[in-house]
Scaffold this active site. Structure first.
Site, mmCIF file in Angstrom:
data_model
loop_
_atom_site.group_PDB
_atom_site.id
_atom_site.type_symbol
_atom_site.label_atom_id
_atom_site.label_comp_id
_atom_site.label_asym_id
_atom_site.label_seq_id
_atom_site.Cartn_x
_atom_site.Cartn_y
_atom_site.Cartn_z
ATOM 1 N N PRO A 260 59.096 43.925 33.868
ATOM 2 C CG PRO A 260 61.479 43.585 34.139
ATOM 3 C CD PRO A 260 60.447 44.592 33.949
ATOM 4 C CD GLU A 261 54.071 40.177 35.910
ATOM 5 O OE1 GLU A 261 53.573 39.561 36.855
ATOM 6 O OE2 GLU A 261 53.016 40.691 34.878
ATOM 7 C CE LYS B 178 56.757 43.699 39.808
ATOM 8 N NZ LYS B 178 55.546 44.764 39.504
ATOM 9 C CB CYS C 159 35.880 32.459 29.362
ATOM 10 S SG CYS C 159 36.249 31.670 30.535
ATOM 11 C CB CYS D 231 32.305 29.679 31.077
ATOM 12 S SG CYS D 231 32.445 31.602 30.828
ATOM 13 C CB CYS E 205 36.067 35.194 32.641
ATOM 14 S SG CYS E 205 34.425 34.357 32.226
ATOM 15 C CB CYS F 88 35.233 32.067 35.555
ATOM 16 S SG CYS F 88 34.797 30.995 34.088
HETATM 17 ZN ZN LIG Z 1 34.716 32.104 32.377
#
Ligand SMILES: [Zn+2]
Length: 285
Positions: free
Chosen positions: A2-3, A55, A249, A252, A271, A274
């Site tokens: 869990p975050e 956490k 992406c 892009c 990506c 990017c």
């Molecule tokens: Zn991208």
């Protein structure tokens, strides 16, 4: 795992059930907690505060004890009305805190310890409130200095360091890097101060958006052309890059890539267009 957003929502639910009410029973399968309760009974004490620290989940009692638990991979806290049937078997129960209306049940909680304010302040494992991106006491200036204090680390690894930004987990790590156009394999020392500050403020923004009252359990950083009120069943459908290896992406069209990163071998998505990697900026290069 869990975050921070999940722990924050868990703390909020437990707080609603327990805060301000006297405990009528406390049970645990952990001998250290049972011994603490034998010496200083929690029954009769009031739950004063329930909060997330990264956490970790902290439950503070009026007698000064603070129960700190960490859920790791499989731990869960459930809230039940008195008399309601549990959704998990009793054998998985580790901690129960009851008041006249509710039971808060920690199932398979692997780490639980009792603290005082003093021992909590000295703990090197449990983050300070000032470092927790979802805490009202979060201090972005401190977080910025801590991030910049790790010049040799890759950005992706530094964002996961709970002493830098408590609460950011592996999903948010990749998403924060994407929305800032930062290649996760860049060394922190290649960031400008503005880039580092922007990464920190977007960490806070993205996690906060995921703890709104109407947010579900699915992490959402990408909402597409139209805002949706329901969450898609595919977790990657609401994210920019995490879990989207080989898919185009959303900005892009370049194919999203996936790589194992850092000493803890955590998976990273990005990506390559990017989040261009400047020459010589790669930690491993
Ligand atoms: Zn991208």
């Amino acid at each position: 795992m869990p975050e921070g957003d999940t722990i924050f929502r868990t703390a909020r639910s437990i707080g609603r059930a327990l805060i301000g009410k006297p405990v009528i029973a406390f049970r645990s399968t952990y001998p250290l907690l049972t011994r603490f309760n034998d010496d200083t009974p929690l029954a009769g004490q009031i739950v004063e505060r329930v909060e997330a620290r990264g956490k970790w989940l902290l439950i503070s009692f009026s007698g000064g004890g603070i129960l700190a638990s960490h859920l790791l991979m499989n731990g869960r806290w459930h809230i039940y009305r008195q008399g309601e049937r549990w959704q998990l078997a009793r054998i998985h129960m580790r901690i129960v805190i009851e008041n006249s209306e509710y039971q808060a049940v920690g199932f398979r909680v692997p780490v639980a310890e009792m603290h005082t304010a003093h021992s909590l302040a000295r703990s090197t494992k449990i983050p300070r409130a000032a470092n927790d991106v979802l805490s009202a006491e979060f201090d972005a200036g401190v977080a910025l200095e801590r991030l910049l204090g790790r010049p040799e680390q890759a950005v992706g690894d530094a964002l996961l360091d709970q002493r830098v930004l408590a609460g950011v987990g592996n999903v948010f790590k990749s998403e924060i890097c994407f929305v800032n156009g930062l290649n996760p394999f860049r060394k922190v020392e290649t960031l400008t101060r503005d880039e580092a500050a922007a990464a920190i403020s977007s960490a806070r923004r993205l996690l906060q958006a995921n703890v709104l009252e109407d947010s579900g359990d699915t992490i959402v950083t990408y909402r597409g052309q139209r805002r949706r009120t329901t969450h898609a069943s595919d977790p990657g459908a609401s994210l920019w890059v995490y879990g989207r290896n080989g898919e185009p992406c959303r900005r892009c069209g370049e194919l999203i890539r996936r790589r194992i990163q850092g000493a803890d071998a955590r998976v990273t998505f990005w990506c390559p267009r990017c989040q261009h990697l400047p020459d010589g900026a790669d930690v491993e290069g």
